[in-house]
Design a protein around this motif. Structure first.
Motif, PDB file in Angstrom:
ATOM      1  N   THR A 121      -7.744 -32.757   5.615  1.00  0.00           N
ATOM      2  CA  THR A 121      -8.336 -33.827   6.803  1.00  0.00           C
ATOM      3  C   THR A 121      -9.708 -33.361   6.678  1.00  0.00           C
ATOM      4  O   THR A 121     -10.708 -34.499   7.212  1.00  0.00           O
ATOM      5  CB  THR A 121      -7.570 -33.991   6.861  1.00  0.00           C
ATOM      6  OG1 THR A 121      -8.192 -32.764   8.377  1.00  0.00           O
ATOM      7  CG2 THR A 121      -5.971 -34.647   6.912  1.00  0.00           C
ATOM      8  N   ALA A 122     -10.775 -32.411   7.192  1.00  0.00           N
ATOM      9  CA  ALA A 122     -12.206 -32.198   6.928  1.00  0.00           C
ATOM     10  C   ALA A 122     -12.802 -30.971   5.888  1.00  0.00           C
ATOM     11  O   ALA A 122     -14.349 -31.318   5.977  1.00  0.00           O
ATOM     12  CB  ALA A 122     -11.842 -31.123   7.747  1.00  0.00           C
ATOM     13  N   ILE A 123     -12.030 -31.426   4.715  1.00  0.00           N
ATOM     14  CA  ILE A 123     -12.864 -31.661   3.318  1.00  0.00           C
ATOM     15  C   ILE A 123     -14.301 -31.950   3.474  1.00  0.00           C
ATOM     16  O   ILE A 123     -15.518 -31.353   3.417  1.00  0.00           O
ATOM     17  CB  ILE A 123     -11.927 -31.506   2.206  1.00  0.00           C
ATOM     18  CG1 ILE A 123     -11.195 -30.406   2.548  1.00  0.00           C
ATOM     19  CG2 ILE A 123     -12.888 -31.755   1.133  1.00  0.00           C
ATOM     20  CD1 ILE A 123     -10.042 -30.723   1.369  1.00  0.00           C
ATOM     21  N   GLY A 124     -14.403 -33.308   3.879  1.00  0.00           N
ATOM     22  CA  GLY A 124     -15.634 -34.806   3.799  1.00  0.00           C
ATOM     23  C   GLY A 124     -16.337 -34.204   4.472  1.00  0.00           C
ATOM     24  O   GLY A 124     -17.192 -33.817   4.382  1.00  0.00           O
ATOM     25  N   PHE A 125     -16.077 -33.139   5.984  1.00  0.00           N
ATOM     26  CA  PHE A 125     -16.889 -32.671   6.492  1.00  0.00           C
ATOM     27  C   PHE A 125     -17.986 -31.829   6.358  1.00  0.00           C
ATOM     28  O   PHE A 125     -19.021 -31.807   6.303  1.00  0.00           O
ATOM     29  CB  PHE A 125     -16.329 -32.489   7.928  1.00  0.00           C
ATOM     30  CG  PHE A 125     -17.269 -31.809   9.597  1.00  0.00           C
ATOM     31  CD1 PHE A 125     -18.228 -32.499   9.275  1.00  0.00           C
ATOM     32  CD2 PHE A 125     -16.377 -30.397   9.249  1.00  0.00           C
ATOM     33  CE1 PHE A 125     -18.648 -31.585  11.164  1.00  0.00           C
ATOM     34  CE2 PHE A 125     -17.396 -29.510  10.023  1.00  0.00           C
ATOM     35  CZ  PHE A 125     -18.134 -30.627  11.249  1.00  0.00           C
ATOM     36  N   TYR A 126     -16.840 -30.685   5.385  1.00  0.00           N
ATOM     37  CA  TYR A 126     -17.833 -29.822   4.941  1.00  0.00           C
ATOM     38  C   TYR A 126     -18.552 -29.901   4.119  1.00  0.00           C
ATOM     39  O   TYR A 126     -19.168 -29.406   3.616  1.00  0.00           O
ATOM     40  CB  TYR A 126     -16.584 -28.466   5.132  1.00  0.00           C
ATOM     41  CG  TYR A 126     -15.938 -27.908   6.678  1.00  0.00           C
ATOM     42  CD1 TYR A 126     -16.968 -27.425   7.538  1.00  0.00           C
ATOM     43  CD2 TYR A 126     -14.552 -28.683   6.794  1.00  0.00           C
ATOM     44  CE1 TYR A 126     -16.441 -26.676   7.972  1.00  0.00           C
ATOM     45  CE2 TYR A 126     -13.917 -27.778   7.755  1.00  0.00           C
ATOM     46  CZ  TYR A 126     -15.092 -27.042   8.816  1.00  0.00           C
ATOM     47  OH  TYR A 126     -14.295 -26.697   9.583  1.00  0.00           O
ATOM     48  N   GLU A 127     -18.337 -30.728   3.391  1.00  0.00           N
ATOM     49  CA  GLU A 127     -18.229 -31.551   1.931  1.00  0.00           C
ATOM     50  C   GLU A 127     -20.150 -32.185   2.192  1.00  0.00           C
ATOM     51  O   GLU A 127     -21.115 -31.537   1.528  1.00  0.00           O
ATOM     52  CB  GLU A 127     -18.546 -31.789   0.608  1.00  0.00           C
ATOM     53  CG  GLU A 127     -16.975 -31.644   0.368  1.00  0.00           C
ATOM     54  CD  GLU A 127     -16.063 -32.682  -0.615  1.00  0.00           C
ATOM     55  OE1 GLU A 127     -15.802 -31.873  -1.335  1.00  0.00           O
ATOM     56  OE2 GLU A 127     -15.984 -33.616  -0.015  1.00  0.00           O
ATOM     57  N   ARG A 128     -20.351 -32.440   3.291  1.00  0.00           N
ATOM     58  CA  ARG A 128     -21.452 -33.094   4.033  1.00  0.00           C
ATOM     59  C   ARG A 128     -22.004 -31.946   4.194  1.00  0.00           C
ATOM     60  O   ARG A 128     -23.826 -32.279   4.698  1.00  0.00           O
ATOM     61  CB  ARG A 128     -21.208 -34.262   4.797  1.00  0.00           C
ATOM     62  CG  ARG A 128     -20.905 -35.745   4.442  1.00  0.00           C
ATOM     63  CD  ARG A 128     -20.602 -36.692   5.350  1.00  0.00           C
ATOM     64  NE  ARG A 128     -20.046 -35.822   7.155  1.00  0.00           N
ATOM     65  CZ  ARG A 128     -18.514 -36.356   6.514  1.00  0.00           C
ATOM     66  NH1 ARG A 128     -17.761 -37.114   5.189  1.00  0.00           N
ATOM     67  NH2 ARG A 128     -17.740 -36.817   7.105  1.00  0.00           N
ATOM     68  N   ALA A 133     -14.858 -27.483  -2.205  1.00  0.00           N
ATOM     69  CA  ALA A 133     -13.922 -26.602  -1.952  1.00  0.00           C
ATOM     70  C   ALA A 133     -13.281 -25.935  -3.508  1.00  0.00           C
ATOM     71  O   ALA A 133     -14.456 -26.265  -4.869  1.00  0.00           O
ATOM     72  CB  ALA A 133     -13.139 -27.391  -1.990  1.00  0.00           C
ATOM     73  N   HIS A 134     -12.888 -24.813  -3.519  1.00  0.00           N
ATOM     74  CA  HIS A 134     -11.891 -24.302  -4.311  1.00  0.00           C
ATOM     75  C   HIS A 134     -10.874 -23.960  -4.379  1.00  0.00           C
ATOM     76  O   HIS A 134     -10.038 -23.969  -3.313  1.00  0.00           O
ATOM     77  CB  HIS A 134     -12.837 -22.677  -4.752  1.00  0.00           C
ATOM     78  CG  HIS A 134     -14.186 -22.847  -4.265  1.00  0.00           C
ATOM     79  ND1 HIS A 134     -14.883 -22.800  -5.350  1.00  0.00           N
ATOM     80  CD2 HIS A 134     -15.626 -22.055  -3.425  1.00  0.00           C
ATOM     81  CE1 HIS A 134     -15.873 -22.847  -5.238  1.00  0.00           C
ATOM     82  NE2 HIS A 134     -16.179 -22.363  -3.341  1.00  0.00           N
ATOM     83  N   GLY A 135      -9.942 -23.967  -5.663  1.00  0.00           N
ATOM     84  CA  GLY A 135      -8.541 -23.989  -5.581  1.00  0.00           C
ATOM     85  C   GLY A 135      -7.613 -24.608  -5.136  1.00  0.00           C
ATOM     86  O   GLY A 135      -8.366 -25.888  -4.153  1.00  0.00           O
ATOM     87  N   PRO A 136      -6.453 -24.664  -5.389  1.00  0.00           N
ATOM     88  CA  PRO A 136      -5.563 -25.440  -5.072  1.00  0.00           C
ATOM     89  C   PRO A 136      -4.778 -25.240  -3.633  1.00  0.00           C
ATOM     90  O   PRO A 136      -5.549 -24.195  -2.457  1.00  0.00           O
ATOM     91  CB  PRO A 136      -4.269 -24.842  -5.606  1.00  0.00           C
ATOM     92  CG  PRO A 136      -4.304 -23.967  -5.600  1.00  0.00           C
ATOM     93  CD  PRO A 136      -5.869 -23.000  -5.668  1.00  0.00           C
ATOM     94  N   GLU A 137      -4.809 -26.423  -2.755  1.00  0.00           N
ATOM     95  CA  GLU A 137      -4.378 -26.815  -1.656  1.00  0.00           C
ATOM     96  C   GLU A 137      -3.053 -25.721  -1.159  1.00  0.00           C
ATOM     97  O   GLU A 137      -2.296 -25.479  -1.995  1.00  0.00           O
ATOM     98  CB  GLU A 137      -3.512 -28.491  -1.743  1.00  0.00           C
ATOM     99  CG  GLU A 137      -4.810 -29.480  -1.335  1.00  0.00           C
ATOM    100  CD  GLU A 137      -4.048 -30.309  -0.619  1.00  0.00           C
ATOM    101  OE1 GLU A 137      -2.701 -30.763   0.126  1.00  0.00           O
ATOM    102  OE2 GLU A 137      -5.074 -31.226  -1.259  1.00  0.00           O
ATOM    103  N   TYR A 138      -2.875 -25.085  -0.098  1.00  0.00           N
ATOM    104  CA  TYR A 138      -2.488 -24.295   0.356  1.00  0.00           C
ATOM    105  C   TYR A 138      -2.164 -24.907   2.236  1.00  0.00           C
ATOM    106  O   TYR A 138      -2.666 -24.654   2.630  1.00  0.00           O
ATOM    107  CB  TYR A 138      -2.956 -22.701   0.152  1.00  0.00           C
ATOM    108  CG  TYR A 138      -3.291 -22.344   0.877  1.00  0.00           C
ATOM    109  CD1 TYR A 138      -4.080 -22.004   2.235  1.00  0.00           C
ATOM    110  CD2 TYR A 138      -5.140 -22.923   0.170  1.00  0.00           C
ATOM    111  CE1 TYR A 138      -5.052 -22.151   2.878  1.00  0.00           C
ATOM    112  CE2 TYR A 138      -6.641 -22.340   0.690  1.00  0.00           C
ATOM    113  CZ  TYR A 138      -6.335 -21.748   2.286  1.00  0.00           C
ATOM    114  OH  TYR A 138      -7.242 -21.809   2.875  1.00  0.00           O
ATOM    115  N   LEU A 139      -0.233 -24.178   2.485  1.00  0.00           N
ATOM    116  CA  LEU A 139      -0.346 -24.451   3.985  1.00  0.00           C
ATOM    117  C   LEU A 139      -0.551 -22.890   4.889  1.00  0.00           C
ATOM    118  O   LEU A 139      -0.864 -21.841   4.136  1.00  0.00           O
ATOM    119  CB  LEU A 139       1.219 -24.734   3.742  1.00  0.00           C
ATOM    120  CG  LEU A 139       1.462 -25.693   3.154  1.00  0.00           C
ATOM    121  CD1 LEU A 139       3.364 -25.854   3.620  1.00  0.00           C
ATOM    122  CD2 LEU A 139       1.087 -27.161   4.091  1.00  0.00           C
TER     123      LEU A 139
END
Length: 154
Positions: A121-128, A133-139
């Protein structure tokens, strides 16, 4: 937002860091308490953002040196983690300021790259902020994450 961001270097500062993390991660996001606290905390640089009255508003930590190398598998990398901003201070630019302060601390540690494990949910914040982002999602803590990086040098 009027806030001072500084290294948390006293026991009182660390109590405030832990209070913010408890409120955001354990209470709000329901991350299990035993997954929030780890053996890395004493080895990290912790930033504390405080309002004009001295009240804690946010925090983040920087894993550097050998612990960062072990986690990332690479030299010259520092890891940003446990970035937390209290609800009342969200949307004010405080999160951005905390990330930039942690990046500066990474540069001062001699790092060439910052790595973080972002909640999806915070990826957009960090992209800005220039992260990729790299690799697949993980828990992690029961929440989906992705690894992200950003060069700290030109």
């Amino acid at each position: 937002m009027d806030a001072v961001i500084r290294i948390a270097d006293t026991a009182e500062d660390m109590e405030q860091v832990h209070r913010v993390r408890r409120e955001v991660f354990i209470v709000e996001q329901q991350i299990p308490e035993d997954e929030e606290w780890d053996d890395l905390d004493p080895l990290c640089v912790h930033m504390l953002a405080a309002g004009p009255g001295g009240e804690a508003l946010g925090t983040g930590r920087l894993i550097h040196g050998e612990p960062a190398r072990k986690q990332s598998g690479r030299d010259g990398v520092v890891l940003l983690g446990r970035l937390a901003v209290l609800p009342a201070a969200r949307g004010t630019g405080l999160g951005v300021a905390l990330v930039r302060a942690l990046e500066q601390a990474g540069v001062e540690q001699g790092a060439q790259e910052m790595e973080l494990h972002a909640q999806v949910t915070a990826i957009g914040f960090y992209e800005r902020l220039g992260y990729t982002a790299h690799g697949p999602e993980y828990l992690d803590g029961g929440l989906p994450h992705r690894t992200m990086t950003r060069p700290l040098t030109d």
